[in-house]
Write an enzyme that holds these catalytic residues in place. Structure first.
Site, PDB file in Angstrom:
ATOM      1  N   TYR A  98      35.685 -16.166   9.889  1.00  0.00           N
ATOM      2  CA  TYR A  98      36.382 -16.286   8.611  1.00  0.00           C
ATOM      3  C   TYR A  98      36.262 -17.716   8.092  1.00  0.00           C
ATOM      4  O   TYR A  98      35.595 -18.553   8.693  1.00  0.00           O
ATOM      5  CB  TYR A  98      37.830 -15.827   8.763  1.00  0.00           C
TER       6      TYR A  98
ATOM      7  N   CYS B  46      40.602   1.797  17.902  1.00  0.00           N
ATOM      8  CA  CYS B  46      41.513   1.100  16.986  1.00  0.00           C
ATOM      9  C   CYS B  46      40.731   0.371  15.896  1.00  0.00           C
ATOM     10  O   CYS B  46      41.061   0.470  14.704  1.00  0.00           O
ATOM     11  CB  CYS B  46      42.421   0.143  17.754  1.00  0.00           C
TER      12      CYS B  46
END
Length: 640
Positions: free
Chosen positions: A171, A346
């Site tokens: 990020y 998940c």
């Protein structure tokens, strides 16, 4: 037994009751306008109630341009404070320290999500999302620094007692720090000092806004495993500068968007695979260090603390699988823990469905709607099939007070999971089978093994409710030569010791099972070719797992023939056909067809006239995944 794990720890002004931290882990249980619902609050309440010392709420975007999904949490406007404060309050009420992670996606998003070109340190696009990006000007950088400061002030207002800056996983902050993504030539690019300037300015701004006593953590990808990417030595240099600017603790992660297997490690990866890099960083810094990365059991977590590799351990997916893991561990109920198997369901569900789900824990994200309540009337329940779906419905129904009898034609429980667990990297499935069996035993399910149930059996038992979890059977295509001696069923191939040296093998079918079988055979010395009629191998395999399994198939020299159909099977091999290149013969001493499954409905058809309320779950309804079977079992077990 787990003494070190359950000793208190002080982090600046915060006292932690033990060493377990739930790290920021995306749930995406957020509305598209960024609002927090009761489902979001309950998700975090359940995790906090399970006994971790601290719960770090998932990455909250500090700017509208910084979100990576419409369902990401946000903190870039005052209107989000109320919802976040409800989460913080719920965590605190359950005895855990409420913390929050603040984040900017940078280039790791798309115009489809943010409505404009993503911001980036330089012109280089995200390696997986691709597309044009907008390099940040220095004024733009300063604006985002202020946005981080504003976000930190809102976090304090919302009641969080620690802030973690997300400087990892490719990020924006990570993008600036790494030469892999930052090729600027001004004071924000170049050597390590310049590339980490943005991170230092963010930390300094946050420290200015929250004061000197407020705890501030930083998450870093200490290793990116890409050319020019961060390594531990360079990360230590960066972290020392960040500590001088006000960082009080460091979470040591790894990976970026080009190496996602290091962010959310699949079954292939060693447990606690990042603990050694955490230990190296801990020796170099004067602040506490948090270890993360496949720490899926309290024993592993305790060993990390005992060996001095970290001060705190982050257990993320493990607390999705079983939010009560810390309490169960502290009370010595290790056998009652539902262990994360690193299937990455998940993560897959987040990107494919926009919300988190778990293979082993069907209540994840459905905490309120799947509360277990005692049955109004105790019934005699007959469950036929001891696979994952049958086991789940059996123990859930028994826990609610029903008299449950489970019938299985084989001598052992587990169904298709028994075969799945044979391959080296899927041994984790054994823990799921063991958990389901323990729960069934604990709540009094009566097992009837090695018994082939017929309609007459059902009539004799005469249950109040019948649940059919009879699974599926192989669905073979009408290929000439399918009865040739070299063709063997997958069950025999997996359950018998492979010959040495192994014969040349052809696996017909390149789905998940075919890939797993091919890798298993190649690891046991067999030359293997996968024949797949589609143009892509393993299209339904979870993306990170698929990346790794394809790499391992290549390492083992497995040949991949996509776009080929099987014409016939001969005594010495397989004749295949491709629309463009014509026929090709593959010599083989072993052929295994892994071309799909069909429901085993023979028993259902025979009991229709008995008048017994009947449910069908799992593959006998439609061949699907273990996750679907477990979810259906959990739901029906609550409905009976």
């Amino acid at each position: 037994m787990l003494k070190e794990l359950f000793t208190p720890f002080t982090l600046k002004s915060v006292t932690l009751q033990n060493r377990i931290v739930m790290p920021g882990l995306a749930s995406f249980l957020i509305e598209e306008d960024g609002s927090i619902t009761e489902k979001t609050v309950e998700h975090y309440r359940r995790r906090a109630a399970g006994g971790p010392a601290m719960v770090i709420v998932e990455a909250c975007a500090v700017a509208p341009e910084g979100i990576v999904s419409p369902h990401q949490a946000r903190i870039y406007d005052d209107r989000f404070v109320e919802g976040l404060s409800r989460i913080a309050q719920s965590i605190k009420e359950e005895g855990a320290v409420p913390a929050v992670q603040i984040h900017h996606g940078g280039r790791q998003t798309s115009p489809r999500v943010i409505g404009r070109k993503p911001f980036a340190p330089s012109h280089l696009p995200c390696p997986t999302i691709r597309g044009d990006v907008e390099p940040l000007s220095q004024e733009g950088i300063r604006h985002i620094v202020r946005q981080f400061g504003d976000a930190a002030a809102r976090a304090v207002e919302a009641g969080f007692e620690l802030i973690e800056v997300h400087g990892a996983h490719g990020y924006l902050i990570n993008q600036f720090m790494s030469a892999f993504s930052n090729v600027r030539t001004d004071e924000y690019g170049g050597d390590t000092e310049k590339r980490s300037r943005f991170a230092r300015e963010v930390v300094e701004e946050i420290r200015r806004r929250v004061g000197s006593e407020y705890p501030l953590a930083f998450k870093i990808s200490a290793q990116e495993f890409v050319p020019e990417g961060l390594n531990v030595a360079e990360s230590i240099k960066i972290l020392k500068g960040l500590v001088d600017c006000g960082v009080d603790a460091v979470q040591v992660s790894a990976g970026n968007d080009a190496t996602p297997e290091w962010i959310c490690q699949p079954m292939f990866m060693q447990k606690a695979c990042l603990a050694d890099s955490a230990a190296e960083i801990r020796k170099a810094l004067k602040v506490p260090v948090m270890a993360v990365g496949r720490i899926n059991s309290p024993e592993i977590a305790n060993e990390i603390i005992a060996m001095g590799k970290a001060d705190l351990v982050c257990i993320g997916r493990g607390l999705l699988a079983d939010p009560e893991m810390p309490i169960k561990a502290r009370e010595g109920r290790i056998d009652d823990i539902r262990t994360c198997i690193a299937c990455n369901t998940c993560m897959e569900s987040i990107f494919r469905k926009g919300r988190v789900e778990c293979l082993v824990n069907p209540t994840l994200g459905r905490e309120k709607e799947m509360i277990l309540t005692p049955a109004d009337i105790a019934k005699k329940v007959m469950v036929v099939g001891g696979g994952p779906g049958g086991l789940d419905v059996a123990w859930v129904a028994a826990r609610r007070g029903h008299e449950v009898h489970l019938y299985e034609r084989q001598a052992s429980l587990g169904g298709q999971l028994i075969l799945g667990a044979v391959t080296g990297y899927k041994r984790e499935l054994l823990s799921l089978m063991a958990y389901q069996k323990r729960q069934a035993e604990k709540y009094g399910v009566r097992f009837h093994l090695s018994l082939n149930v017929t309609p007459e059996t059902v009539a004799e038992v005469n249950p109040d409710v019948l649940v059919l979890a009879t699974g599926s059977v192989p669905d073979y295509p009408p290929v000439p030569g399918i009865d040739t001696p070299i063709v063997r069923p997958i069950s025999e191939v997996l359950l018998e010791p492979p010959p040495s040296p192994g014969p040349s093998c052809v696996v017909i079918g390149g789905g998940s099972t075919g890939c797993e079988l091919a890798l298993h055979l190649s690891e046991n010395g067999c030359p293997v070719t996968i024949v797949e009629k589609l143009m892509r191998i393993g299209p339904r395999i979870e993306s990170v797992t698929r990346k790794m399994i394809l790499e391992k198939l290549a390492e083992r020299g497995v040949s991949l023939m996509t776009g080929f159909e099987v014409s016939c099977i001969r005594e010495n091999g397989v004749l295949t056909r491709n629309r463009d290149s014509g026929e090709r013969f593959i010599e083989a001493g072993l052929v295994v067809l892994v071309t799909g499954m069909r429901p085993d409905n023979s028993l259902h058809e025979g009991v229709l006239n008995l008048g017994i309320p009947t449910y069908r779950i799992g593959d006998c309804l439609e061949p699907r995944s273990a996750k679907a079977a477990i979810y259906e079992g959990a739901m029906i077990g609550r409905q009976i």
